[in-house]
Scaffold this active site. Structure first.
Site, PDB file in Angstrom:
ATOM      1  N   GLU A  95      -6.504   5.071   7.956  1.00  0.00           N
ATOM      2  CA  GLU A  95      -6.606   6.301   7.640  1.00  0.00           C
ATOM      3  C   GLU A  95      -7.660   6.986   6.802  1.00  0.00           C
ATOM      4  O   GLU A  95      -7.971   7.885   6.937  1.00  0.00           O
ATOM      5  CB  GLU A  95      -5.140   6.462   6.782  1.00  0.00           C
ATOM      6  CG  GLU A  95      -3.941   6.130   7.406  1.00  0.00           C
ATOM      7  CD  GLU A  95      -2.952   5.550   6.886  1.00  0.00           C
ATOM      8  OE1 GLU A  95      -2.690   5.529   5.438  1.00  0.00           O
ATOM      9  OE2 GLU A  95      -1.869   4.907   7.550  1.00  0.00           O
ATOM     10  N   GLY A 154       2.904  -1.018   4.430  1.00  0.00           N
ATOM     11  CA  GLY A 154       3.129   0.469   3.928  1.00  0.00           C
ATOM     12  C   GLY A 154       4.378   0.921   3.770  1.00  0.00           C
ATOM     13  O   GLY A 154       4.942   0.628   2.429  1.00  0.00           O
ATOM     14  N   GLY A 155       5.011   1.492   4.474  1.00  0.00           N
ATOM     15  CA  GLY A 155       6.385   2.171   4.443  1.00  0.00           C
ATOM     16  C   GLY A 155       7.348   1.234   3.943  1.00  0.00           C
ATOM     17  O   GLY A 155       8.074   1.739   2.745  1.00  0.00           O
ATOM     18  N   HIS A 174      -9.227   1.423   5.182  1.00  0.00           N
ATOM     19  CA  HIS A 174      -8.028   1.183   5.922  1.00  0.00           C
ATOM     20  C   HIS A 174      -8.279   2.324   6.985  1.00  0.00           C
ATOM     21  O   HIS A 174      -9.145   3.457   6.925  1.00  0.00           O
ATOM     22  CB  HIS A 174      -7.202   1.577   4.713  1.00  0.00           C
ATOM     23  CG  HIS A 174      -5.641   1.939   5.137  1.00  0.00           C
ATOM     24  ND1 HIS A 174      -5.131   2.902   6.280  1.00  0.00           N
ATOM     25  CD2 HIS A 174      -4.599   1.246   5.204  1.00  0.00           C
ATOM     26  CE1 HIS A 174      -3.777   2.585   6.348  1.00  0.00           C
ATOM     27  NE2 HIS A 174      -3.757   1.501   5.918  1.00  0.00           N
ATOM     28  N   SER A 184       3.711  -1.925  10.320  1.00  0.00           N
ATOM     29  CA  SER A 184       5.324  -1.857  10.710  1.00  0.00           C
ATOM     30  C   SER A 184       6.036  -3.195  10.184  1.00  0.00           C
ATOM     31  O   SER A 184       6.890  -3.937  10.876  1.00  0.00           O
ATOM     32  CB  SER A 184       5.693  -1.627  12.024  1.00  0.00           C
ATOM     33  OG  SER A 184       5.091  -0.200  12.302  1.00  0.00           O
ATOM     34  N   GLU A 223      -5.129  -4.761  10.939  1.00  0.00           N
ATOM     35  CA  GLU A 223      -3.862  -3.638  10.917  1.00  0.00           C
ATOM     36  C   GLU A 223      -4.422  -2.902  12.157  1.00  0.00           C
ATOM     37  O   GLU A 223      -5.124  -1.986  12.145  1.00  0.00           O
ATOM     38  CB  GLU A 223      -4.064  -2.799   9.848  1.00  0.00           C
ATOM     39  CG  GLU A 223      -3.624  -3.390   8.404  1.00  0.00           C
ATOM     40  CD  GLU A 223      -3.271  -2.345   7.448  1.00  0.00           C
ATOM     41  OE1 GLU A 223      -2.319  -2.524   6.820  1.00  0.00           O
ATOM     42  OE2 GLU A 223      -3.810  -1.198   7.222  1.00  0.00           O
ATOM     43  N   ASN A 239       0.934  -1.207  -0.040  1.00  0.00           N
ATOM     44  CA  ASN A 239      -0.083   0.095   0.078  1.00  0.00           C
ATOM     45  C   ASN A 239       1.046   1.164   0.154  1.00  0.00           C
ATOM     46  O   ASN A 239       1.629   1.484   0.772  1.00  0.00           O
ATOM     47  CB  ASN A 239      -0.721   0.099   1.266  1.00  0.00           C
ATOM     48  CG  ASN A 239      -1.624   1.276   1.319  1.00  0.00           C
ATOM     49  OD1 ASN A 239      -1.738   1.991   0.543  1.00  0.00           O
ATOM     50  ND2 ASN A 239      -2.413   1.297   2.525  1.00  0.00           N
ATOM     51  N   TRP A 240       0.848   1.723  -1.197  1.00  0.00           N
ATOM     52  CA  TRP A 240       1.869   3.153  -1.511  1.00  0.00           C
ATOM     53  C   TRP A 240       1.391   4.142  -0.474  1.00  0.00           C
ATOM     54  O   TRP A 240       2.170   5.373  -0.701  1.00  0.00           O
ATOM     55  CB  TRP A 240       2.188   3.255  -2.775  1.00  0.00           C
ATOM     56  CG  TRP A 240       2.759   2.217  -3.597  1.00  0.00           C
ATOM     57  CD1 TRP A 240       3.378   0.944  -3.040  1.00  0.00           C
ATOM     58  CD2 TRP A 240       3.207   2.379  -5.066  1.00  0.00           C
ATOM     59  NE1 TRP A 240       3.664   0.357  -4.347  1.00  0.00           N
ATOM     60  CE2 TRP A 240       3.852   1.117  -5.348  1.00  0.00           C
ATOM     61  CE3 TRP A 240       3.142   3.340  -5.820  1.00  0.00           C
ATOM     62  CZ2 TRP A 240       4.173   0.747  -6.401  1.00  0.00           C
ATOM     63  CZ3 TRP A 240       3.424   2.943  -7.217  1.00  0.00           C
ATOM     64  CH2 TRP A 240       4.207   1.753  -7.451  1.00  0.00           C
ATOM     65  N   LYS A 241       0.153   4.303  -0.161  1.00  0.00           N
ATOM     66  CA  LYS A 241      -0.575   5.610   0.227  1.00  0.00           C
ATOM     67  C   LYS A 241      -0.419   6.682  -0.628  1.00  0.00           C
ATOM     68  O   LYS A 241      -0.445   6.445  -1.813  1.00  0.00           O
ATOM     69  CB  LYS A 241      -0.069   5.698   1.691  1.00  0.00           C
ATOM     70  CG  LYS A 241      -0.113   4.263   2.661  1.00  0.00           C
ATOM     71  CD  LYS A 241       0.049   4.571   4.183  1.00  0.00           C
ATOM     72  CE  LYS A 241      -0.089   3.370   4.720  1.00  0.00           C
ATOM     73  NZ  LYS A 241       0.025   3.396   6.220  1.00  0.00           N
ATOM     74  N   GLY A 266       2.984   2.418  10.945  1.00  0.00           N
ATOM     75  CA  GLY A 266       3.719   3.658  10.763  1.00  0.00           C
ATOM     76  C   GLY A 266       4.483   4.168  11.992  1.00  0.00           C
ATOM     77  O   GLY A 266       5.375   4.833  12.143  1.00  0.00           O
TER      78      GLY A 266
HETATM   79  P1  13P Z   1       3.253   0.486   7.875  1.00  0.00           P
HETATM   80  O1  13P Z   1       3.728  -0.741   7.196  1.00  0.00           O
HETATM   81  O2  13P Z   1       3.837   1.729   7.314  1.00  0.00           O
HETATM   82  O3  13P Z   1       3.267   0.479   9.167  1.00  0.00           O
HETATM   83  O4  13P Z   1       1.807   0.623   7.109  1.00  0.00           O
HETATM   84  C1  13P Z   1       0.772  -0.257   7.363  1.00  0.00           C
HETATM   85  C2  13P Z   1      -0.294  -0.045   6.331  1.00  0.00           C
HETATM   86  O5  13P Z   1      -1.223   0.857   7.095  1.00  0.00           O
HETATM   87  C3  13P Z   1      -0.535  -0.612   5.151  1.00  0.00           C
HETATM   88  O6  13P Z   1      -1.954  -0.521   4.957  1.00  0.00           O
END
Ligand code: 13P
Length: 264
Positions: free
Chosen positions: A106, A241-242, A104, A220, A174, A12-14, A180
């Site tokens: 977010e 994510g990251g 998600h 993470s 999640e 997930n590149w956000k 994050g």
């Molecule tokens: P991180 O891997 O950056 O913690 O993000 C997880 C996430 O929200 C994937 O959708």
């Protein structure tokens, strides 16, 4: 992870990488996976770029026949009409998306998406031939107040009420406190919640759905901790994510079968 479910590693590149950066990134990722002898049958890899990148990435995947699935980060509950700024599942399907993320944390926090809205989005995905990746997870306060499984189970229940047992969907656990933060859940914590989520799927949609539905862990995830999660019976992959924005790190996560027997 269980043998019958093909693990899914989803990036997930956000809101990162514009369409030009996305082309360079996917080319590098494809080379890295090829160099590593990546086997599509062993692990499925999907990327979730911003909407503005989807056409570029779709074209690249198609032209070079890359072993990557494509997904959207969100979709509208509606298929068309006067909904400024929203993106229809019809359009995602037309771009060869296989998946779409719904709910998600977010989106839930930035856009106040309720469980009912998330369920409507899951339904819109299925209606358009997309596989929704339904995200659930508790905040640190929820964890303290209710323990680990209650909030994710409540969130999933609203979605399962709307879907049919024959529908194809993925669930991503999640925990909000792990996203994050660099502080991932432990494999035991992830397994406890994943097992409870699978039991809820079984109750609502039966044993077949429970056996085939993939449950991912997200929060993470890195190359150094993926093996610990993948060793667990009910964790079938990761929503990353990251670390999905770093080619070496993401391709190392995809290569988890090579180090799944190592201590982690
Ligand atoms: P991180 O891997 O950056 O913690 O993000 C997880 C996430 O929200 C994937 O959708």
């Amino acid at each position: 992870m269980a043998e019958l479910r093909v693990p899914l590693i989803a990036g997930n590149w956000k809101m990162n990488l514009d369409h030009l950066q996305s082309i360079a990134f996917v080319q590098k990722l494809a080379w890295a996976l090829k160099d590593a002898g990546y086997q599509e049958k062993q692990v499925e890899v999907a990327v979730f770029p911003p909407f503005t990148d989807l056409r570029s990435v779709q074209t690249l995947i198609g032209a070079d026949d890359l072993p990557l699935a494509l997904g959207g980060q969100d979709l509208s509950v509606h298929d068309d009409g006067a909904h400024t700024g929203d993106v229809s599942g019809v359009f995602l399907k037309a771009l060869d998306c296989r998946y779409v993320i719904v709910g998600h944390s977010e989106r839930r926090s930035d856009h106040h998406e309720s469980d009912d809205v998330v369920a409507g989005k899951a339904l819109a995905a299925v209606r358009n031939g997309l596989v929704p990746i339904v995200c659930v997870g508790e905040t640190a306060e929820d964890l303290e107040q209710f323990g680990p499984s209650k909030v994710p189970l409540d969130q999933l229940a609203v979605v399962l009420d709307q879907l049919k047992s024959s529908d194809d969907y993925v669930v991503a656990y999640e925990p909000v406190w792990a996203i994050g933060s660099g502080q991932a859940a432990t494999p035991d914590q992830a397994e406890t919640v994943a097992r409870a989520l699978r039991a809820a799927i079984q109750d609502k949609h039966g044993a077949d759905a429970a056996a085939r539905t993939r449950i991912l862990y997200g929060g993470s995830v890195k190359s150094g901790n993926i093996a610990g999660f993948m060793k667990r019976e009910n964790v079938d992959g990761a929503l990353v994510g990251g670390a999905s924005l770093d080619v070496a790190e993401f391709s190392a996560i995809v290569r988890f079968p090579a180090h799944v027997t190592m201590d982690s």
